[in-house]
Design an enzyme around this catalytic site. Structure first.
Site, mmCIF file in Angstrom:
data_model
loop_
_atom_site.group_PDB
_atom_site.id
_atom_site.type_symbol
_atom_site.label_atom_id
_atom_site.label_comp_id
_atom_site.label_asym_id
_atom_site.label_seq_id
_atom_site.Cartn_x
_atom_site.Cartn_y
_atom_site.Cartn_z
ATOM 1 N N GLY A 232 2.487 -5.197 7.963
ATOM 2 C CA GLY A 232 4.046 -4.700 7.860
ATOM 3 C C GLY A 232 4.422 -6.061 7.941
ATOM 4 O O GLY A 232 5.202 -6.162 8.566
ATOM 5 N N CYS A 352 0.305 -13.797 -3.075
ATOM 6 C CA CYS A 352 -0.072 -14.976 -2.540
ATOM 7 C C CYS A 352 -1.059 -16.316 -2.909
ATOM 8 O O CYS A 352 -2.258 -15.538 -2.395
ATOM 9 C CB CYS A 352 -0.592 -14.988 -1.217
ATOM 10 S SG CYS A 352 -1.586 -14.034 -0.879
HETATM 11 C C1 LIG Z 1 -1.013 -8.721 -0.426
HETATM 12 S S1 LIG Z 1 -0.681 -7.568 0.480
HETATM 13 C C2 LIG Z 1 0.448 -6.454 1.784
HETATM 14 C C3 LIG Z 1 1.045 -7.631 2.294
HETATM 15 C C4 LIG Z 1 1.847 -7.555 3.176
HETATM 16 N N1 LIG Z 1 3.031 -6.869 2.478
HETATM 17 C C5 LIG Z 1 1.973 -8.174 4.961
HETATM 18 O O1 LIG Z 1 2.817 -9.269 4.317
HETATM 19 O O2 LIG Z 1 1.793 -7.891 5.823
HETATM 20 C C6 LIG Z 1 -0.577 -5.399 -0.778
HETATM 21 C C7 LIG Z 1 -1.086 -4.224 -0.094
HETATM 22 O O3 LIG Z 1 -0.944 -4.293 -1.618
HETATM 23 C C8 LIG Z 1 -1.172 -2.781 -1.363
HETATM 24 N N2 LIG Z 1 -2.034 -1.837 -2.563
HETATM 25 C C9 LIG Z 1 -2.883 -1.754 -3.206
HETATM 26 N N3 LIG Z 1 -1.878 -0.685 -4.649
HETATM 27 C C10 LIG Z 1 -0.682 -0.327 -4.559
HETATM 28 C C11 LIG Z 1 -0.700 0.735 -4.861
HETATM 29 N N4 LIG Z 1 -0.707 0.635 -5.847
HETATM 30 N N5 LIG Z 1 0.965 0.837 -4.218
HETATM 31 C C12 LIG Z 1 0.966 0.496 -3.146
HETATM 32 N N6 LIG Z 1 0.506 -0.430 -2.227
HETATM 33 C C13 LIG Z 1 -0.823 -0.432 -2.352
HETATM 34 C C14 LIG Z 1 -2.828 -3.068 0.017
HETATM 35 O O4 LIG Z 1 -3.723 -1.455 0.270
HETATM 36 C C15 LIG Z 1 -1.849 -4.014 0.489
HETATM 37 O O5 LIG Z 1 -1.566 -3.464 1.198
#
Ligand SMILES: C[S@@+](CC[C@H](N)C(=O)[O-])C[C@H]1O[C@@H](n2cnc3c(N)ncnc32)[C@H](O)[C@@H]1O
Length: 419
Positions: A232, A352
């Site tokens: 989050g 990122c």
């Molecule tokens: C880059 S991270 C997000 C970081 C977060 N937005 C932050 O600012 O701390 C990507 C996220 O995508 C989630 N994710 C992976 N596959 C997904 C899917 N099919 N649908 C939704 N979320 C997914 C992962 O669990 C992970 O938490």
């Protein structure tokens, strides 16, 4: 602890981390939990040594070839980041001599790879994009540690008030150059006992992440979806930008990541956030909200290569095959999330990663397949969000943040409006 014992522990920690079968930060934390008696300076020396070796692995492995004894011990000696006197007391005359010799080698005369310390498959597309000189500047920046950035929670206090509170606690900080919400702290002071932090006045967040939330630019009373909310970081920034009004859905497939959002949410004072675990990107919940949402952020799972300053192990743990799989995931998530915005609504795709294959390529493929979406110029949107020098953060209409240019992590974002 006796220097010999400390160097042995450093060797042991490196042996565990260099298996590369788990994220380095998890291995380091588990190791410190097992070694409960280590003081903070000793932990610092071991962690910094480990990270230094991960950052400069190709060079140090090359230099280590000439030594004797266990490879991880040689790497610990070459990469030692604790005090010099501890290392001196821990090694014998032969090792001392070898270390002197290794240190006298002029790195600028060594092969290219040993200077940039990146795997070929990462170096090649970056060099192609940036040219030789700038590529080397990027490689140097990626091998430094990241500054500590904070985002001020404007629901709780103003940036000047947060700055004053930090100063009163003896912590030096200054406003970040681009994000109007950010403060860059000098050094790495512990913040978790600070009233400003425990009361939700600030969150730790890289300036680049803050700029992504500024691109989404949610307004009071809107319906917003953070599709890959994770723990989050960006959700909290979006919720505060909405002034705790409207409805902000925090979706993710990982329940444990969403659980990590909860204490942060409690600190932040936000009550407009609705976390929900999705089974996959085509979950029923997404269908139910189709065409109803004002703004959607897709902070997609990616290689993370823009965060090498914090996670240097990623360059050794990622692979071209893994990136191929991520690309498929990124396209699928973006296509599904694109059902959410209403006409006139905004869709932001972010990573990122530094690799064009996870960034511009995905965005262009999406644009080509979705004529109902118009690509917006990120520079104009950032300028509207009062971000200074917005055009220096953008290439071809896409947000493109680089550690060597902007002192942020590497980030990409594309923004569309639904016609
Ligand atoms: C880059 S991270 C997000 C970081 C977060 N937005 C932050 O600012 O701390 C990507 C996220 O995508 C989630 N994710 C992976 N596959 C997904 C899917 N099919 N649908 C939704 N979320 C997914 C992962 O669990 C992970 O938490």
């Amino acid at each position: 602890m006796h220097p010999n014992a400390l160097l042995d522990l450093s060797t042991e920690l490196l042996r565990a981390v260099l298996k590369l079968d788990q994220p380095a930060d998890a291995v380091v934390s588990a190791f410190f939990r097992r070694q409960g008696k280590l003081g903070s300076r000793e932990r610092h020396a071991l962690a910094e040594t480990t990270y230094h070796v991960l950052r400069h692995r190709l060079l140090l492995q090359h230099l280590a070839q000439s030594g004797s004894g266990a490879m991880e011990r040689r790497l610990a000696i070459l990469g030692w980041q604790g005090t010099e006197s501890v290392l001196k007391a821990a090694i014998g005359p032969q090792e001392q001599q070898w270390l002197q010799h290794a240190k006298s080698i002029d790195v600028s005369t060594l092969a290219d790879k040993l200077r940039h310390n990146l795997p070929d498959w990462v170096a090649q597309p970056l060099r192609e994009r940036l040219g030789e000189e700038e590529f080397m500047a990027l490689a140097r920046a990626l091998n430094e540690s990241a500054p500590l950035d904070l985002r001020v929670n404007l629901l709780k206090c103003k940036r000047e008030e947060a700055l004053a509170a930090l100063q009163a606690a003896g912590i030096e900080a200054r406003p970040t150059p681009y994000s109007p919400w950010g403060l860059r702290v000098q050094g790495k002071p512990a913040l978790n006992r600070l009233e400003l932090f425990t009361s939700g006045g600030v969150e730790v967040q890289d300036e680049g992440s803050q700029l992504l939330a500024l691109l989404v630019a949610p307004k009071r009373g809107e319906m917003v979806v953070d599709f890959c909310a994770g723990a989050g970081g960006k959700t909290l920034a979006l919720g505060a930008a909405m002034r705790n009004t409207g409805r902000l859905y925090a979706f993710d497939v990982s329940g444990s990541r969403l659980d990590a959002l909860k204490p942060r949410l409690a600190r932040s004072g936000l009550s407009n956030v609705y976390p929900a675990q999705l089974a996959h990107e085509r979950d029923e919940r997404v269908k139910r909200l189709a065409g109803k949402i004002d703004r959607v952020l897709v902070d997609a799972p990616c290689s993370g290569l823009g965060t090498l300053r914090r996670n240097p192990d990623l360059k050794w743990r990622q692979s071209p095959q893994a990136v191929q799989e991520l690309r498929a995931k990124q396209s699928a998530i973006l296509a599904s999330a694109a059902r959410l915005p209403k006409s006139g609504g905004r869709l932001v795709y972010a990573t990122c990663s530094l690799l064009p294959s996870e960034n511009e390529d995905i965005a262009r493929e999406f644009s080509a397949a979705h004529p109902e979406y118009e690509l917006l110029d990120a520079a104009e949107l950032l300028a509207q969000a009062q971000v200074p020098q917005a055009d220096t953060l953008v290439s071809d209409g896409f947000l493109r943040l680089w550690p060597h240019r902007h002192a942020t992590d590497g980030f990409f974002a594309a923004v569309w409006q639904r016609r």
